[in-house]
Design an enzyme around this catalytic site. Structure first.
Site, PDB file in Angstrom:
ATOM      1  CB  SER A 186      -1.185   0.116   1.608  1.00  0.00           C
ATOM      2  OG  SER A 186      -2.021   0.608   1.019  1.00  0.00           O
ATOM      3  CD  GLU A 220      -4.993  -4.618  -3.626  1.00  0.00           C
ATOM      4  OE1 GLU A 220      -5.586  -4.402  -3.148  1.00  0.00           O
ATOM      5  OE2 GLU A 220      -3.908  -4.854  -4.336  1.00  0.00           O
ATOM      6  CG  HIS A 222      -5.645  -2.380   0.399  1.00  0.00           C
ATOM      7  ND1 HIS A 222      -4.567  -2.684  -0.936  1.00  0.00           N
ATOM      8  CD2 HIS A 222      -5.164  -1.796   1.026  1.00  0.00           C
ATOM      9  CE1 HIS A 222      -3.807  -1.591   0.287  1.00  0.00           C
ATOM     10  NE2 HIS A 222      -3.765  -1.571   0.564  1.00  0.00           N
TER      11      HIS A 222
END
Length: 480
Positions: free
Chosen positions: A184, A309, A401
């Site tokens: 990320s 995600e 995610h």
């Protein structure tokens, strides 16, 4: 059993057990407050005697995550001022072992190296020296002040990598075999590091998980945001240096709400679309250009994303179930998708809800396509996709995610809030082994992306596929 290691600033005492030595909270730079606040990192002061490195070091102040996300991604807060510290896990009696340096995520405002998921024991067990890095977040790391230095949070990461070069041999690592990896915002940071002159030569391999080149700010936008922060706090922008860190955290939270409710590009610039008030700034100096416009020569890359995600951000809140066709069409228009582009997504998931399609579109825009652009720009790039679906939230999270983190670190017992109770250990074995192999030799076990668009899919099976969902990939040509 205790283990003592000499670093460039003095001796540190760690703890060894079951073949792994652990050193926590070791300073790699001076506390970034007082004269060092908003400035490039300064060397850590030396100490006499032996310093204990048995507990996690101080964490950078952050807002944490709102409910119900706080149950999935719990924040760890350790008081103190020496935010710039590293954790080291090393095989006992190691010499010349490969080194992996972890840069955590958290949207540039949250996270720390002390999150339980990031425990590096499994890497050390398998012959790798693992280093976890804290760096300045939010305003402390990415606020651009008049006459100030941009991206001091990125410069913290560079300082940590230099600390690795100077010290890691004492822990049994090879400074000539360093792989930097992150997820990320950590992955976005690595994309920036690949373009930063200050980071040249500090690592030879990089793994970018779910974060590419796009979420950056121009210097003009960063200056505008500093003005908004000053207005929110109620001081001239020149006086923000005197505002306590926690007050700046609160201001960031308040501004984030304002931007989310009214994402006007005239007010917020690129941040209105990226959704990040703080991000790396293309200032022409620390970060000369947009990442992947410049990519460091001689660095092998492993990049990838998860299949679903964006569901992490809209399933727990109920937003995915509440999304309508109007919402989906509006998002597609905001991203500049051509008429008919959504048909490519409907072909992949016929008969599905607007919320699921919305998650697919935003997943591609924010994560998948930026990762593929890196692979297209750099010849020696291997690509993966994480495709195992979590059972949490009645299975609606899918392969969301951050879900892959427990698998990469082989720490599934620490991520049950995200994975559920029955995550497959054999998949963790496969992913963890792949990351170790790449860090050791540069070969993850399949072909580079290349003309065939080779992608390693980690799901209920582990297999190499070619151009998965090529139809939805193609709709972004010339757009993203």
């Amino acid at each position: 059993m205790d283990r003592v290691v000499m670093t460039s600033a003095g001796k540190v005492r760690g703890r060894a057990a079951d073949g792994v030595s652990r050193f926590l909270g070791v300073p790699y730079a001076a506390a970034p407050l007082g004269p060092h606040r908003f400035a490039p990192p300064a060397p850590a002061p030396a100490w006499d005697g032996i310093r204990d490195a048995l507990e996690h070091g101080p964490t950078v102040p952050g807002p944490g995550y709102p409910a119900p996300m706080d149950r999935i991604l719990p924040a760890v807060a350790v008081p103190g001022e020496e935010w710039l510290n590293v954790n080291v896990w090393a095989p006992e009696n190691a010499e010349g072992a490969p080194v992996m340096v972890w840069i955590h995520g958290g949207a540039f405002v949250n996270g720390s190296n002390s999150q339980p998921t990031y425990d590096g024991t499994a890497f050390a067990r398998d012959g790798v020296v693992l280093v976890g890095v804290n760096y300045r977040l939010g305003a402390e790391g990415f606020l651009l002040l008049p006459g100030g230095t941009a991206n001091v949070g990125l410069l913290d990461q560079v300082a940590a990598l230099r600390w690795v070069q100077d010290n890691i041999a004492a822990f049994g690592g090879d400074p000539a075999n360093v792989t930097v990896f992150g997820e990320s915002a950590g992955s976005m940071s690595i994309a920036a590091l690949l373009a930063m002159p200050a980071a040249t030569g500090l690592f030879g391999r990089a793994v970018l998980q779910s974060g590419g080149r796009h979420p950056v700010l121009s210097a003009a936008t960063a200056v505008r945001i500093a003005g908004h922060v000053a207005d929110e706090v109620g001081v001239p922008v020149e006086e923000l240096r005197q505002v306590p860190p926690q007050r700046l955290v609160k201001a960031q939270q308040e501004l984030a709400v304002q931007m989310q409710s009214a994402p006007d590009p005239d007010r917020w610039g690129e941040a209105a679309v990226n959704g990040l008030i703080y991000a790396p700034v293309v200032d022409g100096d620390v970060l000369p250009d947009v990442p992947t416009t410049r990519i460091a020569d001689g660095v092998d890359l492993l990049v990838g994303s998860t299949r679903d995600e964006y569901r992490l951000f809209i399933v727990p809140s109920g937003l995915m179930d509440g999304a309508t066709e109007v919402t989906l069409q509006a998002v597609a228009a905001k991203y500049g998708l051509p008429v008919g582009a959504l048909d490519a997504y409907r072909a992949v998931r016929p008969g599905t809800s607007p919320g699921v399609l919305l998650a697919d579109v935003v997943t591609d825009w924010l994560f998948r396509i930026p990762m593929l652009r890196i692979a297209e720009a750099h010849a020696r790039t291997y690509v993966y996709e994480f495709d195992w679906a979590s059972a949490a939230f009645d299975g609606k999270l899918g392969a969301c995610h951050a879900l892959e983190l427990g698998f990469v670190f082989d720490n599934l017992s620490r991520t049950t809030g995200l994975t559920g109770q029955d995550a497959p250990q054999e998949l963790a074995d496969a992913m963890h082994r792949t990351w170790v192999s790449f860090a050791t030799s540069g070969d993850p076990g399949w072909e580079p992306y290349g003309q065939e668009r080779c992608v390693r899919r980690f799901g209920t099976t582990v297999e190499t596929v070619h151009d998965p969902r090529g139809g939805t990939r193609a709709v972004w040509e010339g757009i993203r």
